[in-house]
Design a protein around this motif. Sequence first.
Motif, PDB file in Angstrom:
ATOM      1  N   TYR A 562      -3.044   0.792 -15.957  1.00  0.00           N
ATOM      2  CA  TYR A 562      -1.769   0.289 -15.439  1.00  0.00           C
ATOM      3  C   TYR A 562      -1.155   1.254 -14.414  1.00  0.00           C
ATOM      4  O   TYR A 562       0.019   1.595 -14.471  1.00  0.00           O
ATOM      5  CB  TYR A 562      -0.803   0.016 -16.585  1.00  0.00           C
ATOM      6  N   SER A 563      -1.981   1.689 -13.481  1.00  0.00           N
ATOM      7  CA  SER A 563      -1.525   2.658 -12.494  1.00  0.00           C
ATOM      8  C   SER A 563      -1.081   1.983 -11.206  1.00  0.00           C
ATOM      9  O   SER A 563      -1.369   0.802 -10.966  1.00  0.00           O
ATOM     10  CB  SER A 563      -2.629   3.679 -12.204  1.00  0.00           C
ATOM     11  N   SER A 564      -0.378   2.742 -10.383  1.00  0.00           N
ATOM     12  CA  SER A 564       0.148   2.192  -9.127  1.00  0.00           C
ATOM     13  C   SER A 564       0.344   3.324  -8.132  1.00  0.00           C
ATOM     14  O   SER A 564       0.654   4.463  -8.514  1.00  0.00           O
ATOM     15  CB  SER A 564       1.483   1.475  -9.380  1.00  0.00           C
ATOM     16  N   PHE A 565       0.144   2.991  -6.862  1.00  0.00           N
ATOM     17  CA  PHE A 565       0.300   3.978  -5.794  1.00  0.00           C
ATOM     18  C   PHE A 565       0.919   3.302  -4.568  1.00  0.00           C
ATOM     19  O   PHE A 565       0.657   2.134  -4.294  1.00  0.00           O
ATOM     20  CB  PHE A 565      -1.061   4.563  -5.380  1.00  0.00           C
ATOM     21  N   ILE A 566       1.723   4.064  -3.855  1.00  0.00           N
ATOM     22  CA  ILE A 566       2.188   3.654  -2.529  1.00  0.00           C
ATOM     23  C   ILE A 566       1.736   4.757  -1.576  1.00  0.00           C
ATOM     24  O   ILE A 566       2.390   5.795  -1.426  1.00  0.00           O
ATOM     25  CB  ILE A 566       3.713   3.472  -2.486  1.00  0.00           C
ATOM     26  N   PHE A 567       0.571   4.541  -0.962  1.00  0.00           N
ATOM     27  CA  PHE A 567      -0.018   5.538  -0.083  1.00  0.00           C
ATOM     28  C   PHE A 567       0.540   5.418   1.330  1.00  0.00           C
ATOM     29  O   PHE A 567       0.573   4.326   1.902  1.00  0.00           O
ATOM     30  CB  PHE A 567      -1.533   5.363  -0.017  1.00  0.00           C
ATOM     31  N   LYS A 568       0.960   6.538   1.884  1.00  0.00           N
ATOM     32  CA  LYS A 568       1.348   6.600   3.287  1.00  0.00           C
ATOM     33  C   LYS A 568       0.151   7.107   4.085  1.00  0.00           C
ATOM     34  O   LYS A 568      -0.368   8.194   3.809  1.00  0.00           O
ATOM     35  CB  LYS A 568       2.554   7.518   3.484  1.00  0.00           C
ATOM     36  N   ILE A 569      -0.274   6.321   5.062  1.00  0.00           N
ATOM     37  CA  ILE A 569      -1.452   6.677   5.856  1.00  0.00           C
ATOM     38  C   ILE A 569      -1.013   7.491   7.063  1.00  0.00           C
ATOM     39  O   ILE A 569      -0.149   7.076   7.836  1.00  0.00           O
ATOM     40  CB  ILE A 569      -2.200   5.403   6.303  1.00  0.00           C
ATOM     41  N   LYS A 570      -1.632   8.663   7.210  1.00  0.00           N
ATOM     42  CA  LYS A 570      -1.292   9.541   8.339  1.00  0.00           C
ATOM     43  C   LYS A 570      -2.584  10.084   8.946  1.00  0.00           C
ATOM     44  O   LYS A 570      -3.547  10.347   8.242  1.00  0.00           O
ATOM     45  CB  LYS A 570      -0.422  10.713   7.883  1.00  0.00           C
TER      46      LYS A 570
END
Length: 570
Positions: A562-570
């Motif tokens: 039940y994991s979650s991520f909000i990745f910012k791509i740079k």
Amino acid sequence: MEKSSGKIVIYQLMTRLFGNKKTTNTPYGTIEENGVGKFNDINPAALKSLHALGITHVWYTGVLEHAVLTDYTKYGIPLDDADVVKGRAGSPYAIKDYYDVNPDLASDVNSRMTEFEHLIERTHAEGLKVIVDFVPNHVARSYKSDKKPAGVKDLGETDDKNVAFSASNNFYYLPGQSFQVPAGYKPLGGGTFPTLDGKFEETPAKVTGNDQFTASPGVNEWFETVKLNYGVDIQNGRRTFLDPIPDTWVKMKDILLFWASKKVDGFRCDMAEMVPVEFWSWAIPIVKAQHPGIIFIAEIYNPAQYNNYIHTGKFDFLYDKVQLYDTLRLLVQGKANTHDIHSIRQTQEGIHQNMLHFLENHDEQRIASPYFAGDPWKAVPAMVVSATLDNGPVMIYFGQEVGEPGAGTKGFQGDDGRTTIFDYWGVPEHQKWMNGGKFDGDSLSLEQKQLRLFYSDLLNLASKNPALVAGEYIDLTASNIAAGNFTDKVHAFLRFSGEERLLILTSYNAAEQVVKVQIPREAFQQAGLDPAGSYIARDLLWREAEVGFDQNLTFELKLKPYSSFIFKIK
């Protein structure tokens, strides 16, 4: 202090429960036994804390005066009839007077409206906006306004009660029949009240709020309410008689203008689809012309009518219960797959920014209850999707952010995983955050503090990040499942605006697993990225993960349950 523009984030609170400090919680307990929250309990500390949580709008539920089983006769308020009231505190949707507020909520009953006006001022002072209920479809059987402005005629005052339907009537009637209290109904669980005698005098009987054309509605019907007539002959093919404008339309428009003049910033319109769309198309522009910026939210459950209530009815936002809420709940419970999320967004093409997302409200079972997830952390990925999938508003219900399970047999509502809307009650986990009125969370457990921090991080991101406020969207789920990178229990999509590019990844698996995530070359370019460039992605939500893309625009990641991520791509 004005909050900067961005995504709308709503905090719904049941006003009579929010500030209640008592913990007695006796089923059907009186206001003296179980206590009640007041307008004045919602103090600057509470509002500052909500603002810091990322909230932009507070929905004060249950403000309008509704039928209750508490004695206010010394204030000139007549006793309600216990045989047509659900619970002891009554339904907040059985309105008794559209022009007054619930006396339960006042520290000084005689100053109840002034106290509400001061709450509006406090809310605005903390940079938050105010939403209240507008209940247009039905009223309490005991409806009688004693606070209506001079010259206003009461609902039903000029009705012809000898006919079942007239376009100029405010109610529908059953001529020649008298209302019968539902067989088997035990008000107050068998307790006593001065007006409790198994009868309610109403001749001719009026039709119930949920369109039951019978003088003897069942105990599971909306028997405590009566249906308002908007010029629709329900029993004869739903024929409409809208010219001249029906009297009910004018009365309800005036009620909206009355509350808008109190400087509320929006209305959540109860069971809006049970009121003809033509009324909304007429009334909403009138209110907005006088009060620019005010918003209208429709409680609606028929997806076939979504476009109609937005484009014809002029609503700003609609409940996304039947589609996204139901799907995310099933996902958390292991009964759906992630393909369904993109399918929903496709069906809402052109209106997805108008859909209000949520995982809890006063009608739904609590996430932490055994009826939903049993564990508030299991719904974290679903909450991330709710808050980030599109540009529309997102809402949480008070106590959701600390894992309130809605446990206990409260009274009329029993023990069904919901926080009662019908009885006086203390909300235990929420009370730990309230901490005697300090609203500092010092009584929360470490795990609850961590959960609330997650909500704060997520909601602040959702309300301010350009990619989430007004960005574009690309689904990554279908292509990654097709490539065998992950299963249909994992979901991924891009949101991007200008230089802000986010990849949102959520998992609904109960076990840890390693997945690959690939961004198709075309999607990479569409987001303004160079497929030949070198990029990393850093998680903004937990700040613990960083990944790099290989030459195939792919990265590998271990997903905890039940994991979650909000990745910012740079």
